[in-house]
Design a protein around this motif. Sequence first.
Motif, PDB file in Angstrom:
ATOM      1  N   ARG A 145      38.696  41.768  23.343  1.00 50.15           N
ATOM      2  CA  ARG A 145      38.803  40.789  24.431  1.00 50.15           C
ATOM      3  C   ARG A 145      40.266  40.582  24.828  1.00 50.15           C
ATOM      4  NH1 ARG A 145      33.954  37.964  25.260  1.00 50.15           N
ATOM      5  NH2 ARG A 145      32.472  38.467  23.632  1.00 50.15           N
ATOM      6  N   ALA A 146      41.142  40.545  23.818  1.00 48.29           N
ATOM      7  CA  ALA A 146      42.577  40.358  24.088  1.00 48.29           C
ATOM      8  C   ALA A 146      43.127  41.518  24.906  1.00 48.29           C
ATOM      9  CB  ALA A 146      43.342  40.217  22.776  1.00 48.29           C
ATOM     10  N   SER A 147      42.754  42.748  24.521  1.00 47.70           N
ATOM     11  CA  SER A 147      43.267  43.917  25.263  1.00 47.70           C
ATOM     12  C   SER A 147      42.656  43.993  26.663  1.00 47.70           C
ATOM     13  CB  SER A 147      43.016  45.212  24.482  1.00 47.70           C
ATOM     14  OG  SER A 147      41.644  45.374  24.252  1.00 47.70           O
ATOM     15  N   ALA A 148      41.407  43.534  26.826  1.00 43.95           N
ATOM     16  CA  ALA A 148      40.765  43.516  28.148  1.00 43.95           C
ATOM     17  C   ALA A 148      41.485  42.524  29.061  1.00 43.95           C
ATOM     18  CB  ALA A 148      39.299  43.129  28.016  1.00 43.95           C
ATOM     19  N   ALA A 149      41.768  41.322  28.530  1.00 43.71           N
ATOM     20  CA  ALA A 149      42.474  40.289  29.314  1.00 43.71           C
ATOM     21  C   ALA A 149      43.880  40.761  29.678  1.00 43.71           C
ATOM     22  CB  ALA A 149      42.548  38.992  28.524  1.00 43.71           C
ATOM     23  N   PHE A 150      44.550  41.413  28.720  1.00 39.78           N
ATOM     24  CA  PHE A 150      45.913  41.921  28.936  1.00 39.78           C
ATOM     25  C   PHE A 150      45.913  43.000  30.033  1.00 39.78           C
ATOM     26  CE2 PHE A 150      49.320  44.983  27.805  1.00 39.78           C
ATOM     27  CZ  PHE A 150      50.409  44.140  27.935  1.00 39.78           C
ATOM     28  N   SER A 151      44.947  43.927  29.956  1.00 43.97           N
ATOM     29  CA  SER A 151      44.845  45.015  30.955  1.00 43.97           C
ATOM     30  C   SER A 151      44.579  44.461  32.348  1.00 43.97           C
ATOM     31  CB  SER A 151      43.729  45.987  30.580  1.00 43.97           C
ATOM     32  OG  SER A 151      43.940  46.491  29.290  1.00 43.97           O
ATOM     33  N   LEU A 152      43.659  43.480  32.437  1.00 42.98           N
ATOM     34  CA  LEU A 152      43.329  42.867  33.730  1.00 42.98           C
ATOM     35  C   LEU A 152      44.533  42.128  34.316  1.00 42.98           C
ATOM     36  CD1 LEU A 152      39.746  41.529  32.954  1.00 42.98           C
ATOM     37  CD2 LEU A 152      40.304  43.080  34.820  1.00 42.98           C
ATOM     38  N   SER A 153      45.279  41.438  33.453  1.00 42.02           N
ATOM     39  CA  SER A 153      46.478  40.715  33.919  1.00 42.02           C
ATOM     40  C   SER A 153      47.548  41.679  34.418  1.00 42.02           C
ATOM     41  CB  SER A 153      47.059  39.856  32.794  1.00 42.02           C
ATOM     42  OG  SER A 153      46.207  38.789  32.525  1.00 42.02           O
ATOM     43  N   CYS A 154      47.737  42.782  33.692  1.00 43.25           N
ATOM     44  CA  CYS A 154      48.725  43.794  34.107  1.00 43.25           C
ATOM     45  C   CYS A 154      48.331  44.413  35.455  1.00 43.25           C
ATOM     46  CB  CYS A 154      48.843  44.900  33.063  1.00 43.25           C
ATOM     47  SG  CYS A 154      49.739  44.381  31.601  1.00 43.25           S
ATOM     48  N   LEU A 155      47.038  44.716  35.606  1.00 40.28           N
ATOM     49  CA  LEU A 155      46.539  45.294  36.855  1.00 40.28           C
ATOM     50  C   LEU A 155      46.749  44.316  38.008  1.00 40.28           C
ATOM     51  CD1 LEU A 155      45.004  47.587  38.324  1.00 40.28           C
ATOM     52  CD2 LEU A 155      42.870  46.460  37.666  1.00 40.28           C
ATOM     53  N   SER A 156      46.434  43.044  37.744  1.00 41.50           N
ATOM     54  CA  SER A 156      46.604  41.994  38.753  1.00 41.50           C
ATOM     55  C   SER A 156      48.061  41.881  39.174  1.00 41.50           C
ATOM     56  CB  SER A 156      46.126  40.662  38.177  1.00 41.50           C
ATOM     57  OG  SER A 156      46.333  39.625  39.093  1.00 41.50           O
ATOM     58  N   LEU A 157      48.969  41.969  38.203  1.00 40.60           N
ATOM     59  CA  LEU A 157      50.413  41.872  38.475  1.00 40.60           C
ATOM     60  C   LEU A 157      50.892  43.040  39.341  1.00 40.60           C
ATOM     61  CD1 LEU A 157      53.142  40.462  37.924  1.00 40.60           C
ATOM     62  CD2 LEU A 157      53.314  41.807  35.837  1.00 40.60           C
ATOM     63  N   VAL A 158      50.492  44.261  38.976  1.00 33.42           N
ATOM     64  CA  VAL A 158      50.893  45.462  39.733  1.00 33.42           C
ATOM     65  C   VAL A 158      50.389  45.383  41.177  1.00 33.42           C
ATOM     66  CG1 VAL A 158      50.551  47.967  39.941  1.00 33.42           C
ATOM     67  CG2 VAL A 158      51.091  46.976  37.713  1.00 33.42           C
ATOM     68  N   LEU A 215      55.442  32.311  42.984  1.00 33.79           N
ATOM     69  CA  LEU A 215      55.007  31.579  41.785  1.00 33.79           C
ATOM     70  C   LEU A 215      53.821  32.269  41.120  1.00 33.79           C
ATOM     71  CD1 LEU A 215      55.275  27.846  42.913  1.00 33.79           C
ATOM     72  CD2 LEU A 215      56.586  28.935  41.103  1.00 33.79           C
ATOM     73  N   TYR A 216      52.921  32.804  41.943  1.00 32.17           N
ATOM     74  CA  TYR A 216      51.752  33.554  41.453  1.00 32.17           C
ATOM     75  C   TYR A 216      52.218  34.731  40.595  1.00 32.17           C
ATOM     76  CZ  TYR A 216      47.679  36.739  42.044  1.00 32.17           C
ATOM     77  OH  TYR A 216      46.631  37.610  41.846  1.00 32.17           O
ATOM     78  N   ILE A 217      53.198  35.482  41.110  1.00 29.15           N
ATOM     79  CA  ILE A 217      53.728  36.648  40.384  1.00 29.15           C
ATOM     80  C   ILE A 217      54.446  36.208  39.104  1.00 29.15           C
ATOM     81  CG2 ILE A 217      55.456  38.512  40.510  1.00 29.15           C
ATOM     82  CD1 ILE A 217      54.611  38.767  43.537  1.00 29.15           C
ATOM     83  N   ILE A 218      55.255  35.120  39.190  1.00 31.20           N
ATOM     84  CA  ILE A 218      55.992  34.616  38.018  1.00 31.20           C
ATOM     85  C   ILE A 218      55.021  34.179  36.915  1.00 31.20           C
ATOM     86  CG2 ILE A 218      57.487  32.726  37.191  1.00 31.20           C
ATOM     87  CD1 ILE A 218      58.898  32.956  40.024  1.00 31.20           C
ATOM     88  N   LEU A 219      53.965  33.443  37.296  1.00 38.74           N
ATOM     89  CA  LEU A 219      52.970  32.982  36.317  1.00 38.74           C
ATOM     90  C   LEU A 219      52.214  34.154  35.701  1.00 38.74           C
ATOM     91  CD1 LEU A 219      51.471  29.804  38.038  1.00 38.74           C
ATOM     92  CD2 LEU A 219      52.906  29.861  36.021  1.00 38.74           C
ATOM     93  N   LEU A 220      51.918  35.182  36.515  1.00 38.77           N
ATOM     94  CA  LEU A 220      51.251  36.378  35.980  1.00 38.77           C
ATOM     95  C   LEU A 220      52.138  37.081  34.951  1.00 38.77           C
ATOM     96  CD1 LEU A 220      49.494  38.071  39.045  1.00 38.77           C
ATOM     97  CD2 LEU A 220      48.388  37.193  37.011  1.00 38.77           C
ATOM     98  N   VAL A 221      53.434  37.195  35.270  1.00 43.69           N
ATOM     99  CA  VAL A 221      54.394  37.832  34.343  1.00 43.69           C
ATOM    100  C   VAL A 221      54.433  37.054  33.027  1.00 43.69           C
ATOM    101  CG1 VAL A 221      56.851  38.303  33.940  1.00 43.69           C
ATOM    102  CG2 VAL A 221      55.831  38.909  36.130  1.00 43.69           C
ATOM    103  N   THR A 222      54.519  35.712  33.126  1.00 42.23           N
ATOM    104  CA  THR A 222      54.569  34.857  31.927  1.00 42.23           C
ATOM    105  C   THR A 222      53.295  35.018  31.108  1.00 42.23           C
ATOM    106  OG1 THR A 222      55.760  33.288  33.328  1.00 42.23           O
ATOM    107  CG2 THR A 222      55.141  32.522  31.145  1.00 42.23           C
TER     108      THR A 222
END
Length: 256
Positions: free
Chosen positions: A14-27, A132-139
């Motif tokens: 679940r952690a790796s799925a959330a991490f992958s989705l967040s990275c994709l969202s950021l890109v 702010l959306y991008i900054i929060l995604l990075v954080t």
Amino acid sequence: SMPGAVPAADRRQRASAAFSLSCLSLVLSVTAFSSSYWCEGTRKVAKPFCKGQSKGERCIRFNSPEANSSNAVQYIWETGDDKFIDRRFHAGIWYSCEEIINGEGEKCRSFLSLTQAADRGVLWLSIVAELLYIILLVTGVILMSVEMCYCSTVIDGLKLNAFSALLTVLAGLLGMVAHMMYTTVFQMTVNLGPEDWRPHTWDYGWSYSLAWTSFACCMAAAITTINKYTKTILEFKHKRQVLERSIRIECKFPAQ
């Protein structure tokens, strides 16, 4: 220890799925934010006069061989709609570009300069919300990677998990508001913008699709993170109940 091994593997998944989705969202959000294809369309403009040897449908021809001669009578063949041509354009948060007719490349100008003074504040709010959306995604991505790589105890992991879930939800809400504000500003500019820019036909472009896909990935990451958090809490409660039950049994029937 075998029953506890499955939830631990499940947590990691679940952690790796959330991490992958967040990275994709950021890109996706960075790509959309920096591009100028949120909206694409055409604008009707009068055809320029043909210069030199250039002929064809993209310029107005004369029937006189010496078009530059002041004595020569110049007849224009095109009439009505034939005098106009569709010029392609695309616009984003930062700038709007139009193709140069009978030339190479594009002519770009700031999208801020095209908006009405009344709508400029909303566009600035949209830009700030996107940043702010991008900054929060990075954080959120940083917190998730710290949790995955460096957390020795489950309690520390849970704290980071809760915080990254909160940040991701907040990022998603900001992203949604930013995209909606830009859409409103663009539609207002189409109706009230300068005459030399107003499009004849237009539609949303690939950047706009990327921006909303980014929002969808962000919300999916948030749901996965919250789900992981609640599952871990429930697992803890279950383990504590099992432990309390075994202690009560020990107290009732002490070992002989």
